[in-house]
Motif scaffolding. Structure first.
Motif, PDB file in Angstrom:
ATOM      1  N   ILE A  89      76.545  27.917  57.277  1.00  0.00           N
ATOM      2  CA  ILE A  89      75.489  28.058  56.711  1.00  0.00           C
ATOM      3  C   ILE A  89      74.425  26.930  56.949  1.00  0.00           C
ATOM      4  O   ILE A  89      73.190  27.379  57.191  1.00  0.00           O
ATOM      5  N   ASN A  90      74.899  25.747  57.036  1.00  0.00           N
ATOM      6  CA  ASN A  90      73.778  24.849  57.317  1.00  0.00           C
ATOM      7  C   ASN A  90      73.526  24.608  58.868  1.00  0.00           C
ATOM      8  O   ASN A  90      72.437  24.312  59.267  1.00  0.00           O
ATOM      9  N   ARG A  91      74.413  25.142  59.705  1.00  0.00           N
ATOM     10  CA  ARG A  91      74.096  25.249  61.278  1.00  0.00           C
ATOM     11  C   ARG A  91      72.929  26.364  61.307  1.00  0.00           C
ATOM     12  O   ARG A  91      71.923  26.024  62.231  1.00  0.00           O
ATOM     13  N   TYR A  92      72.931  27.394  60.744  1.00  0.00           N
ATOM     14  CA  TYR A  92      71.859  28.460  60.997  1.00  0.00           C
ATOM     15  C   TYR A  92      70.622  28.400  60.216  1.00  0.00           C
ATOM     16  O   TYR A  92      69.710  28.778  60.558  1.00  0.00           O
ATOM     17  N   LYS A  93      70.826  28.032  58.813  1.00  0.00           N
ATOM     18  CA  LYS A  93      69.824  27.665  57.840  1.00  0.00           C
ATOM     19  C   LYS A  93      68.666  28.919  58.112  1.00  0.00           C
ATOM     20  O   LYS A  93      67.579  28.449  58.097  1.00  0.00           O
ATOM     21  N   SER A  94      69.117  30.068  57.899  1.00  0.00           N
ATOM     22  CA  SER A  94      68.090  30.984  58.040  1.00  0.00           C
ATOM     23  C   SER A  94      68.389  32.112  56.695  1.00  0.00           C
ATOM     24  O   SER A  94      69.610  32.456  56.442  1.00  0.00           O
ATOM     25  N   ASP A  95      67.303  32.713  56.366  1.00  0.00           N
ATOM     26  CA  ASP A  95      67.531  33.559  55.018  1.00  0.00           C
ATOM     27  C   ASP A  95      68.299  34.722  55.855  1.00  0.00           C
ATOM     28  O   ASP A  95      69.176  35.463  54.819  1.00  0.00           O
ATOM     29  N   GLU A  96      68.186  35.287  56.916  1.00  0.00           N
ATOM     30  CA  GLU A  96      68.976  36.258  57.558  1.00  0.00           C
ATOM     31  C   GLU A  96      70.272  36.010  57.711  1.00  0.00           C
ATOM     32  O   GLU A  96      71.353  37.023  57.408  1.00  0.00           O
ATOM     33  N   TYR A  97      70.797  34.775  58.159  1.00  0.00           N
ATOM     34  CA  TYR A  97      72.059  34.505  58.227  1.00  0.00           C
ATOM     35  C   TYR A  97      72.661  34.541  56.938  1.00  0.00           C
ATOM     36  O   TYR A  97      73.974  35.068  56.701  1.00  0.00           O
ATOM     37  N   ALA A  98      72.133  33.798  55.918  1.00  0.00           N
ATOM     38  CA  ALA A  98      72.516  33.879  54.439  1.00  0.00           C
ATOM     39  C   ALA A  98      72.741  35.472  54.037  1.00  0.00           C
ATOM     40  O   ALA A  98      73.922  35.786  53.442  1.00  0.00           O
ATOM     41  N   GLN A  99      71.807  36.224  54.186  1.00  0.00           N
ATOM     42  CA  GLN A  99      71.899  37.659  53.622  1.00  0.00           C
ATOM     43  C   GLN A  99      73.044  38.258  54.408  1.00  0.00           C
ATOM     44  O   GLN A  99      73.944  39.106  53.825  1.00  0.00           O
ATOM     45  N   ALA A 100      73.232  38.183  55.901  1.00  0.00           N
ATOM     46  CA  ALA A 100      74.388  38.700  56.519  1.00  0.00           C
ATOM     47  C   ALA A 100      75.494  38.277  56.045  1.00  0.00           C
ATOM     48  O   ALA A 100      76.544  39.009  55.959  1.00  0.00           O
ATOM     49  N   LEU A 101      75.800  36.854  55.868  1.00  0.00           N
ATOM     50  CA  LEU A 101      77.112  36.375  54.979  1.00  0.00           C
ATOM     51  C   LEU A 101      77.480  36.905  53.806  1.00  0.00           C
ATOM     52  O   LEU A 101      78.339  37.503  53.498  1.00  0.00           O
ATOM     53  N   LEU A 102      76.019  37.184  52.976  1.00  0.00           N
ATOM     54  CA  LEU A 102      76.458  37.745  51.550  1.00  0.00           C
ATOM     55  C   LEU A 102      76.898  39.059  51.691  1.00  0.00           C
ATOM     56  O   LEU A 102      77.798  39.550  50.968  1.00  0.00           O
ATOM     57  N   THR A 103      76.370  39.958  52.656  1.00  0.00           N
ATOM     58  CA  THR A 103      76.709  41.551  52.752  1.00  0.00           C
ATOM     59  C   THR A 103      78.089  41.388  53.185  1.00  0.00           C
ATOM     60  O   THR A 103      78.925  42.128  52.650  1.00  0.00           O
ATOM     61  N   ALA A 104      78.629  40.611  54.071  1.00  0.00           N
ATOM     62  CA  ALA A 104      79.968  40.643  54.630  1.00  0.00           C
ATOM     63  C   ALA A 104      80.954  40.316  53.693  1.00  0.00           C
ATOM     64  O   ALA A 104      82.074  40.743  53.296  1.00  0.00           O
ATOM     65  N   VAL A 105      80.623  39.292  52.733  1.00  0.00           N
ATOM     66  CA  VAL A 105      81.492  39.013  51.643  1.00  0.00           C
ATOM     67  C   VAL A 105      81.432  39.922  50.640  1.00  0.00           C
ATOM     68  O   VAL A 105      82.810  40.286  50.250  1.00  0.00           O
ATOM     69  N   ASN A 106      80.512  40.730  50.333  1.00  0.00           N
ATOM     70  CA  ASN A 106      80.808  41.693  49.343  1.00  0.00           C
ATOM     71  C   ASN A 106      81.201  42.819  49.847  1.00  0.00           C
ATOM     72  O   ASN A 106      82.053  43.325  49.183  1.00  0.00           O
ATOM     73  N   PHE A 107      81.038  43.046  51.094  1.00  0.00           N
ATOM     74  CA  PHE A 107      81.939  44.147  51.924  1.00  0.00           C
ATOM     75  C   PHE A 107      83.557  44.105  51.745  1.00  0.00           C
ATOM     76  O   PHE A 107      84.071  44.767  51.308  1.00  0.00           O
ATOM     77  N   ALA A 108      83.711  42.738  52.076  1.00  0.00           N
ATOM     78  CA  ALA A 108      85.219  42.388  51.878  1.00  0.00           C
ATOM     79  C   ALA A 108      85.755  42.465  50.512  1.00  0.00           C
ATOM     80  O   ALA A 108      86.887  43.004  50.287  1.00  0.00           O
ATOM     81  N   LEU A 109      85.118  42.002  49.638  1.00  0.00           N
ATOM     82  CA  LEU A 109      85.653  42.157  48.155  1.00  0.00           C
ATOM     83  C   LEU A 109      85.750  43.618  47.760  1.00  0.00           C
ATOM     84  O   LEU A 109      86.693  43.905  47.178  1.00  0.00           O
ATOM     85  N   LYS A 110      84.618  44.390  48.268  1.00  0.00           N
ATOM     86  CA  LYS A 110      84.809  46.210  47.965  1.00  0.00           C
ATOM     87  C   LYS A 110      85.939  46.372  48.616  1.00  0.00           C
ATOM     88  O   LYS A 110      86.572  47.216  48.209  1.00  0.00           O
ATOM     89  N   GLU A 111      86.331  45.945  49.758  1.00  0.00           N
ATOM     90  CA  GLU A 111      87.692  46.591  50.479  1.00  0.00           C
ATOM     91  C   GLU A 111      88.980  45.982  49.791  1.00  0.00           C
ATOM     92  O   GLU A 111      89.922  46.255  50.464  1.00  0.00           O
ATOM     93  N   GLY A 112      88.720  45.105  48.964  1.00  0.00           N
ATOM     94  CA  GLY A 112      90.191  44.677  48.246  1.00  0.00           C
ATOM     95  C   GLY A 112      90.411  43.074  48.668  1.00  0.00           C
ATOM     96  O   GLY A 112      91.507  42.849  48.254  1.00  0.00           O
TER      97      GLY A 112
END
Length: 162
Positions: A23-46
């Motif tokens: 997150i500190n390497r890319y420092k962009s809102d787009e990257y942070a949002q993509a990371l959040l989306t990926a984490v939420n997806f993984a949690l929903k998948e179990g």
């Protein structure tokens, strides 16, 4: 459902898991949002990050600790000494070693006064550590930072075999 995803940390508050993935390497809102989306997806998948971490730590312990160490009944003093010996073998800077040595010396003295030093390691509880920290905070007039550093050491860093 929440019990499957989040565990109580020390029976007081919900345990957190953090995902930083560059997150500190890319420092962009787009990257942070993509990371959040990926984490939420993984949690929903179990995906259970706590179970993953437990399994990972167990694998590391299995690779590192020989059977003679894992099966030994440790006293508190043996566990603390073993921990310090492991850190000394890593050829760390003196300041790093001191970060561990001084708090462990204080804890050792505190345990000795209470005649707990030769008790089995598994009787040492969070309540013992909290009592030790509170007593030393008052007696040595620790700053909040010193108190928190010691608390972090005993809560996170101090991994004694057993």
């Amino acid at each position: 459902m929440l019990e499957c995803v989040r565990h109580l940390h020390k029976n007081k508050k919900w345990e957190k898991f953090r995902v930083f993935e560059d997150i500190n390497r890319y420092k962009s809102d787009e990257y942070a949002q993509a990371l959040l989306t990926a984490v939420n997806f993984a949690l929903k998948e179990g995906f259970d990050p706590f179970e993953y971490e437990k399994q990972f730590q167990e694998q590391v312990r299995e690779q590192i600790a020989p059977a003679s160490i894992k099966n030994k009944v440790w006293t508190i003093m043996q566990g603390l000494s073993f921990f310090l010996q492991k850190w000394e073998k890593r050829d760390n800077e003196r300041a790093t070693l001191r970060r561990y040595q001084h708090p462990i010396e204080l804890l050792t003295e505190w345990l000795t006064v209470r005649k707990l030093q030769n008790q089995p390691l598994d009787i040492l509880t969070d309540e013992h550590i909290e009592a030790f920290l509170e007593e030393h905070k008052e007696r040595l007039t620790w700053s909040k930072r010193t108190y928190n550093n010691h608390k972090e050491l005993f809560a996170d860093d101090l991994q004694i075999p057993g």
